[in-house]
Design a protein around this motif. Sequence first.
Motif, PDB file in Angstrom:
ATOM      1  N   THR A 188      -1.650  -3.402   9.958  1.00  0.00           N
ATOM      2  CA  THR A 188      -2.467  -2.611   9.168  1.00  0.00           C
ATOM      3  C   THR A 188      -2.386  -3.855   8.309  1.00  0.00           C
ATOM      4  O   THR A 188      -1.545  -4.094   7.733  1.00  0.00           O
ATOM      5  CB  THR A 188      -2.423  -1.507   8.750  1.00  0.00           C
ATOM      6  OG1 THR A 188      -0.878  -1.394   7.882  1.00  0.00           O
ATOM      7  CG2 THR A 188      -2.044  -0.481   9.783  1.00  0.00           C
ATOM      8  N   TYR A 189      -3.725  -4.403   8.254  1.00  0.00           N
ATOM      9  CA  TYR A 189      -4.707  -5.127   7.531  1.00  0.00           C
ATOM     10  C   TYR A 189      -5.887  -4.961   6.977  1.00  0.00           C
ATOM     11  O   TYR A 189      -6.446  -3.960   7.103  1.00  0.00           O
ATOM     12  CB  TYR A 189      -4.568  -6.531   7.032  1.00  0.00           C
ATOM     13  CG  TYR A 189      -4.722  -7.141   8.925  1.00  0.00           C
ATOM     14  CD1 TYR A 189      -6.163  -7.436   8.697  1.00  0.00           C
ATOM     15  CD2 TYR A 189      -4.424  -6.739  10.184  1.00  0.00           C
ATOM     16  CE1 TYR A 189      -6.677  -7.628   9.836  1.00  0.00           C
ATOM     17  CE2 TYR A 189      -4.983  -7.641  11.158  1.00  0.00           C
ATOM     18  CZ  TYR A 189      -6.264  -7.730  11.161  1.00  0.00           C
ATOM     19  OH  TYR A 189      -6.713  -8.115  11.684  1.00  0.00           O
ATOM     20  N   PRO A 190      -6.203  -6.333   5.176  1.00  0.00           N
ATOM     21  CA  PRO A 190      -7.942  -5.318   5.382  1.00  0.00           C
ATOM     22  C   PRO A 190      -8.571  -5.902   6.094  1.00  0.00           C
ATOM     23  O   PRO A 190      -8.215  -7.062   5.993  1.00  0.00           O
ATOM     24  CB  PRO A 190      -8.267  -5.946   3.436  1.00  0.00           C
ATOM     25  CG  PRO A 190      -6.078  -6.218   3.488  1.00  0.00           C
ATOM     26  CD  PRO A 190      -5.840  -6.671   4.893  1.00  0.00           C
ATOM     27  N   ASP A 191      -9.755  -5.504   6.508  1.00  0.00           N
ATOM     28  CA  ASP A 191     -11.097  -5.599   7.546  1.00  0.00           C
ATOM     29  C   ASP A 191     -12.043  -6.060   6.254  1.00  0.00           C
ATOM     30  O   ASP A 191     -13.064  -6.747   6.262  1.00  0.00           O
ATOM     31  CB  ASP A 191     -10.797  -4.447   8.561  1.00  0.00           C
ATOM     32  CG  ASP A 191     -10.951  -4.146   9.595  1.00  0.00           C
ATOM     33  OD1 ASP A 191      -9.664  -5.665   9.342  1.00  0.00           O
ATOM     34  OD2 ASP A 191     -10.550  -3.490  10.595  1.00  0.00           O
TER      35      ASP A 191
ATOM     36  N   LYS B 106     -12.223   4.637   7.742  1.00  0.00           N
ATOM     37  CA  LYS B 106     -11.293   4.181   7.310  1.00  0.00           C
ATOM     38  C   LYS B 106      -9.544   4.445   7.494  1.00  0.00           C
ATOM     39  O   LYS B 106      -9.967   6.190   7.309  1.00  0.00           O
ATOM     40  CB  LYS B 106     -11.743   4.385   5.672  1.00  0.00           C
ATOM     41  CG  LYS B 106     -12.778   3.679   5.164  1.00  0.00           C
ATOM     42  CD  LYS B 106     -12.457   4.360   3.559  1.00  0.00           C
ATOM     43  CE  LYS B 106     -14.230   3.670   3.209  1.00  0.00           C
ATOM     44  NZ  LYS B 106     -14.162   3.816   1.619  1.00  0.00           N
TER      45      LYS B 106
ATOM     46  N   THR C 127      -6.479   0.497  -0.589  1.00  0.00           N
ATOM     47  CA  THR C 127      -5.687   0.050  -1.222  1.00  0.00           C
ATOM     48  C   THR C 127      -6.482  -0.962  -2.109  1.00  0.00           C
ATOM     49  O   THR C 127      -7.318  -1.678  -2.665  1.00  0.00           O
ATOM     50  CB  THR C 127      -5.003  -0.791  -0.774  1.00  0.00           C
ATOM     51  OG1 THR C 127      -4.347   0.358   0.541  1.00  0.00           O
ATOM     52  CG2 THR C 127      -4.111  -1.550  -1.418  1.00  0.00           C
TER      53      THR C 127
ATOM     54  N   ASP D  64       1.054  -1.766   5.415  1.00  0.00           N
ATOM     55  CA  ASP D  64       2.028  -3.030   5.351  1.00  0.00           C
ATOM     56  C   ASP D  64       1.451  -4.184   4.223  1.00  0.00           C
ATOM     57  O   ASP D  64       0.769  -3.985   4.078  1.00  0.00           O
ATOM     58  CB  ASP D  64       1.454  -4.133   6.857  1.00  0.00           C
ATOM     59  CG  ASP D  64       2.494  -3.513   8.232  1.00  0.00           C
ATOM     60  OD1 ASP D  64       3.145  -2.822   8.061  1.00  0.00           O
ATOM     61  OD2 ASP D  64       0.985  -3.186   8.960  1.00  0.00           O
TER      62      ASP D  64
ATOM     63  N   PRO E  43       0.644  -1.124   0.339  1.00  0.00           N
ATOM     64  CA  PRO E  43      -0.604   0.143   0.071  1.00  0.00           C
ATOM     65  C   PRO E  43       0.546   1.333   0.114  1.00  0.00           C
ATOM     66  O   PRO E  43       2.029   1.488   0.548  1.00  0.00           O
ATOM     67  CB  PRO E  43      -0.702  -0.311   1.126  1.00  0.00           C
ATOM     68  CG  PRO E  43      -0.787  -1.660   1.872  1.00  0.00           C
ATOM     69  CD  PRO E  43       0.839  -1.902   0.654  1.00  0.00           C
TER      70      PRO E  43
ATOM     71  N   ASP F 274      -9.008  -0.629   5.378  1.00  0.00           N
ATOM     72  CA  ASP F 274      -9.074  -1.171   6.715  1.00  0.00           C
ATOM     73  C   ASP F 274      -9.569  -0.467   7.719  1.00  0.00           C
ATOM     74  O   ASP F 274      -9.595   0.960   7.286  1.00  0.00           O
ATOM     75  CB  ASP F 274      -8.033  -1.263   7.339  1.00  0.00           C
ATOM     76  CG  ASP F 274      -6.855  -1.567   8.475  1.00  0.00           C
ATOM     77  OD1 ASP F 274      -7.983  -2.414   9.382  1.00  0.00           O
ATOM     78  OD2 ASP F 274      -6.198  -1.307   9.377  1.00  0.00           O
TER      79      ASP F 274
ATOM     80  N   ILE G  16      -2.634 -12.337   4.554  1.00  0.00           N
ATOM     81  CA  ILE G  16      -2.218 -11.658   5.907  1.00  0.00           C
ATOM     82  C   ILE G  16      -0.916 -12.027   6.351  1.00  0.00           C
ATOM     83  O   ILE G  16      -0.976 -12.797   7.741  1.00  0.00           O
ATOM     84  CB  ILE G  16      -2.962 -10.929   6.569  1.00  0.00           C
ATOM     85  CG1 ILE G  16      -4.304 -10.329   5.257  1.00  0.00           C
ATOM     86  CG2 ILE G  16      -3.053 -10.033   8.081  1.00  0.00           C
ATOM     87  CD1 ILE G  16      -5.527 -10.190   6.493  1.00  0.00           C
TER      88      ILE G  16
ATOM     89  N   THR H 238       2.300  -8.218  10.655  1.00  0.00           N
ATOM     90  CA  THR H 238       1.065  -7.308  10.044  1.00  0.00           C
ATOM     91  C   THR H 238       0.109  -6.128  10.890  1.00  0.00           C
ATOM     92  O   THR H 238      -0.586  -7.002  11.624  1.00  0.00           O
ATOM     93  CB  THR H 238       0.103  -7.477   8.811  1.00  0.00           C
ATOM     94  OG1 THR H 238       0.775  -8.501   7.698  1.00  0.00           O
ATOM     95  CG2 THR H 238      -0.556  -6.521   8.487  1.00  0.00           C
TER      96      THR H 238
ATOM     97  N   MET I 122      -3.878   1.946   4.458  1.00  0.00           N
ATOM     98  CA  MET I 122      -2.671   0.698   5.317  1.00  0.00           C
ATOM     99  C   MET I 122      -0.795   1.296   5.351  1.00  0.00           C
ATOM    100  O   MET I 122      -0.856   1.659   4.556  1.00  0.00           O
ATOM    101  CB  MET I 122      -2.949  -0.593   4.544  1.00  0.00           C
ATOM    102  CG  MET I 122      -4.320  -1.198   5.339  1.00  0.00           C
ATOM    103  SD  MET I 122      -5.256  -2.478   4.769  1.00  0.00           S
ATOM    104  CE  MET I 122      -5.325  -2.609   2.947  1.00  0.00           C
TER     105      MET I 122
END
Length: 979
Positions: free
Chosen positions: A73-76, A140, A41, A145, A34, A133, A67, A71, A143
Amino acid sequence: MESVAGLSDDNTGTRFSLTDEYVFSGKYSVKVTPSGKADETKLAFQLSGEVLESWAESDLLKIAVFIPENTKTYPDKYFLGMADVTDGWSWVDGVFSETQSKRGWNVVTFKLSPKMKEVSTDGKYMLYFAFIDFDEGNKKVPMVDPFYVDHFVAMSTEEEKLRLYIFPMETKEEISKYNNDNTGAVFELSDKYVAQGLRSMKIIPSGEAIETKVALPLEGENVEKWIQGNIVRMSVYIPSEMSTIPTMYFLGMADVTTEWKWVGGVFADAKNVDKGWNQISFEIAGAMKNLDPDGKYMVYLAFAGFDESNQKIPLKEAFYIDGIYTEKTKVLTLEERMSMADPKIKEEVEKMLQMSDEELLEYVQRKTFEYFWYEANPENGLVKDRSTEDSPSSIAAVGFALTAIPIAIERGWISYDEGYERVLTTLKTFVEGRVEGKNGFFYHFVDMNTGKRVWNCELSSIDTALLVAGALFAGEYFEGTEVERLADQLYRNVNWQWMLAEDGTLYMGWKPEGGFLNAKWDSFNEGILAYILAIGSPTYPIPAESWDKILRPVYENYISCPTESLFVYQYPSIWVDFRDKEDKYANYFNNARVATRYNYLFCVMNRFKYKTYDLDIWGLSACDGPAGYKHYGASEGNHDGTVAPYSSISSIVFTPDLSMKALRGMLKKYGPLVWGRYGFVSGFNVDANWFSDQHVGIDQGDILLMIENYRTEFVWKYFMKNKYIQEALKKIGFVNKVSDYAVTPWYRQKYQEMISQPSEKVVIAPKVKGIAVDGNLEDWKGVPYNVVDEDMNVRVPGIKPADKRSQILHSHFYVAWDDENLYLAAQVFDEYVVVNITPGDLGAFYRTDSIEFYLDPSRANPEAGIFKLAVLPFDTEGNVQAVRHEDANPGPISKVAPEVKVASSKTENGYIIEVAIPFKYLGITPRKGLEIGFCHTIHNSNKRDAKLGEYVREHILSWVPVADVWARPEVWGTLRFSE
């Protein structure tokens, strides 16, 4: 995701790069870095062309997202958007995924909306993936990582495949349960190369073992998962620095619920394996799929590499495996298979069914012959073992080819000159030393081009015999030519005396790594052909008395082989005309006829248990099956519904009516599934919905040659002209005699005396006041002992007799009783006690030093069951272990008979075993004069370097030394209770 070309960040500043560190499928994944600034992202790419055809039929889009563990920060949340860019740009629709993120690999699923499925196959579309994230306030946040994406797949809901991970390889606790099956490999957790979860397993080979192995326990809920799938997959990572790439992948299975029992094994198609990530798949069916949910199993993975000569060589560098899982794919029904079969084969089969018997046999023969003509190397005459692209040559298949070619000449399929040149080329290849061997014997499998040994196989006595038989036949057919001279020289080169064991029987083979195999041709089977050739040898003959060393067990009215595989009865009769001939034991032609009809009746009697078997579908013999190649036969525990087409067809000289019915029956019911390029395939199993697509050389030869004998007696006619064969039969004692029996009256009486005599043995059990079961014989003073000594050898194929002149091996055994228990004790005198079974390996103690007591209480109480106790004197922690084995209630004593007491102790010259069995387990009330069946058996090994769990048994001694004594309570002796 094999390239980042065409990927767009949709103005979010995202960077993309290929990596092989975390891969869900294929060789690479995409590392997504990102920008650290954008709230979302994004990753976008165009959808067009052929892909749109399948897109319109899809309901789901799946992507894999990794993931990393640390990490922050990562996608939620995951969003999929779609735009039509065929002519300009217009929004189509978008959907969110309901997938909840976790560390490691995630399979993110998007359910496509109706608008997203309404695409034009001529159009162009953009797919937009947004990875978002959120902070604790559900806002929001950018991100920073990296994460990884892979495996973008569109599918219908019906096609959705569920990965059921059985061996995830995620924790140290998990991999501590795996073992290396005595190959010295070391296992470590790794987070470097991961295909699922957060970790993989690093395998560090010993650098010495020919195969690197992993043994994994399968039980509980994992058995349930296994049963649900029909494909087993695993991801394997081969580092770029690895010098020898493993290209053999084998998956085997054993049932260890009560004792160790092999289930089956299959190889993966690994011809495209390369460095980096590889997806290895095994198809499982039949016995390997239909497991007992309450059972316990061991799964064995074997990896091997090969050198330029196609010889297995030890793996030296580490590699990685991750995420072994089952996957259920659609299995075509039998009806679907039939409807989808090649139309040309369907048409061919229909024409065959309209032919007369004679026309049909001719057609089958010709198609079968083409295997030997087209699956051969014309430069050296070597013939493939099977019809796979990379198959090596089988020297036995060459022997069949040498016989098949003259048949083809006589029937006009090839010219005389073509056939002669091919046979001449083949014999020159062997006689001039261009096939690897020793003392006139050749390796079982050799490279099709170089003739060098492959697979670390054995120098094979029986396969050399089949080669020589084919050569001698060709020599007689091409009488007066160079072919006859070369065939004679090939025969003269074989040093049969070198292959002869001290006991006068032939070894099955020899390997440079360890010398002669333990297994010998010491029991009735196809090996009698080798004896005829060895006895008749003009240069290295073995004594005719060796013929009498062969154990010939009689079952009902014929001499049988325990496996009851039909090829055993067929192979010798392909070349040797046993009709109207007999030695002192049997008319072997009639014997094969009876055995064949038994095989047929066995299938008929079991047709309600197995869909494959029918009144016209039969034939149990060694062949490919759902769980790999197996020596199937007409015996309980040795069949699973798999039929070998060659076995019923090749029986045509013995059972012409039944064989023709089988040939037509298979074509009529399953024609396009059992008929291929070279005729009938190697095996099929309707119950498992499994049909082989391969042809095997020796099976092809059996069919072709036996049909020819049935039609013209051609093979018999020429082979029996050979003077050495005639001389061998004369030395053995064969005489011409017309008879209806299989077993001669003399041998029938002799064998009956042999098996009935031991049952007259009686052991007396005195009543005692009580014995402490402590491994000490002090309490047994005054109780007479009985003896099992070095002369009481049980004749079993592969087991050698104890030699009392050079070794110590015998037992003094005792029996006694009181009102509560039957007491048994054995003092075994053994110069070296092998200890190689771990405490958790409860079963098959006969693999190593152990004893058994067999008890048959049903002689006193018809409702009582057999009680067979196997006792291991010491496991690797020095403890005694005992199990009930193949009896009325098998299993570890601790579970099935917990009140049985067992003790052991070491002595200066062996060990002592003591046992107390409460009478409640035997189902009898003790009293003076009561009699039950009894036997005592010793299993022995002297192998000082035995590996853990290894089968090392060398000798079997028994108080009742008859074949298969453990399975024949009617021949056991008598235990008589006295005061």
